[in-house]
Enzyme design. Structure first.
Site, PDB file in Angstrom:
ATOM      1  N   LEU A   1      47.069  45.431  44.684  1.00 55.34           N
ATOM      2  CA  LEU A   1      45.798  44.715  44.500  1.00 55.34           C
ATOM      3  C   LEU A   1      44.990  45.363  43.378  1.00 55.34           C
ATOM      4  O   LEU A   1      43.924  45.926  43.609  1.00 55.34           O
ATOM      5  CB  LEU A   1      44.977  44.743  45.801  1.00 55.34           C
ATOM      6  CG  LEU A   1      45.659  44.226  47.072  1.00 55.34           C
ATOM      7  CD1 LEU A   1      44.762  44.405  48.277  1.00 55.34           C
ATOM      8  CD2 LEU A   1      46.053  42.769  46.911  1.00 55.34           C
ATOM      9  N   PRO A   2      45.513  45.289  42.143  1.00 48.43           N
ATOM     10  CA  PRO A   2      44.735  45.869  41.039  1.00 48.43           C
ATOM     11  C   PRO A   2      43.433  45.092  40.868  1.00 48.43           C
ATOM     12  O   PRO A   2      43.398  43.883  41.099  1.00 48.43           O
ATOM     13  CB  PRO A   2      45.649  45.703  39.826  1.00 48.43           C
ATOM     14  CG  PRO A   2      46.628  44.653  40.194  1.00 48.43           C
ATOM     15  CD  PRO A   2      46.744  44.658  41.688  1.00 48.43           C
ATOM     16  N   HIS A   3      42.363  45.792  40.519  1.00 47.70           N
ATOM     17  CA  HIS A   3      41.088  45.102  40.340  1.00 47.70           C
ATOM     18  C   HIS A   3      40.236  45.840  39.324  1.00 47.70           C
ATOM     19  O   HIS A   3      40.445  47.017  39.065  1.00 47.70           O
ATOM     20  CB  HIS A   3      40.341  44.970  41.671  1.00 47.70           C
ATOM     21  CG  HIS A   3      40.226  46.251  42.428  1.00 47.70           C
ATOM     22  ND1 HIS A   3      41.254  46.744  43.201  1.00 47.70           N
ATOM     23  CD2 HIS A   3      39.228  47.161  42.524  1.00 47.70           C
ATOM     24  CE1 HIS A   3      40.885  47.887  43.746  1.00 47.70           C
ATOM     25  NE2 HIS A   3      39.661  48.173  43.354  1.00 47.70           N
ATOM     26  N   ALA A   4      39.306  45.112  38.738  1.00 47.60           N
ATOM     27  CA  ALA A   4      38.462  45.686  37.695  1.00 47.60           C
ATOM     28  C   ALA A   4      37.166  44.904  37.600  1.00 47.60           C
ATOM     29  O   ALA A   4      37.112  43.724  37.939  1.00 47.60           O
ATOM     30  CB  ALA A   4      39.201  45.624  36.356  1.00 47.60           C
TER      31      ALA A   4
END
Length: 160
Positions: free
Chosen positions: A70-73
């Protein structure tokens, strides 16, 4: 915009932001793919997106286990939280917490100032991707429209 306070995945994830890929050669390449999709669907700048994902990843891997990442930015120029989903045919090493390779990647991009919406969206995606039957359906299909339907049909009725 009136909302019942209930965030839905269909609000975060446009159908054309769902892709199935054969494989990604590296995390960096995967982030570039995510950046390209976010650019074509939401108009985000690919370089900013990739940088923000890598920066977040350097704080600690976003591979949450069971083949899910769950990459997030947080990014400037966004007015709401948006998502991109990639299903990989071939799982890749992602430094996940359980050391399992990752094949289901749900990236979230939030406005720099999003505060609680970002956390709500992350919790919703995390809950959805923790559901074993949802993941099994995602792994059984490679048609983007089907993948989008599987992701967005999940309702907030399951216990967290």
């Amino acid at each position: 915009m009136e909302q019942s306070g209930q965030m839905e995945l269909s609000q975060l994830l446009k159908p054309n932001a769902v892709k199935a890929f054969g494989h990604a050669t590296s995390k960096k390449r995967l982030f570039q793919d995510l950046g390209d999709i976010a650019h074509s669907v939401y108009g985000l700048q690919p370089a900013d997106t990739v940088d923000a994902l890598q920066e977040r990843e350097s704080l600690g891997p976003t591979g949450v286990g069971h083949g899910v990442a769950l990459p997030h930015a947080r990014l400037y120029g966004l007015d709401r939280v948006v998502g991109v989903f990639i299903r990989l045919d071939k799982p890749m090493d992602f430094d996940a917490v359980d050391r399992q390779p990752v094949d289901l990647v749900f990236a979230l991009f939030a406005p720099k100032s999003s505060g609680v919406d970002h956390l709500k969206a992350l919790a919703l995606v995390s809950r959805t991707m923790r559901d074993a039957s949802t993941c099994a359906k995602l792994r059984a299909n490679s048609d983007p429209a089907t993948l989008h339907a599987v992701l967005t049909e999940v309702r907030g009725t399951q216990a967290a």
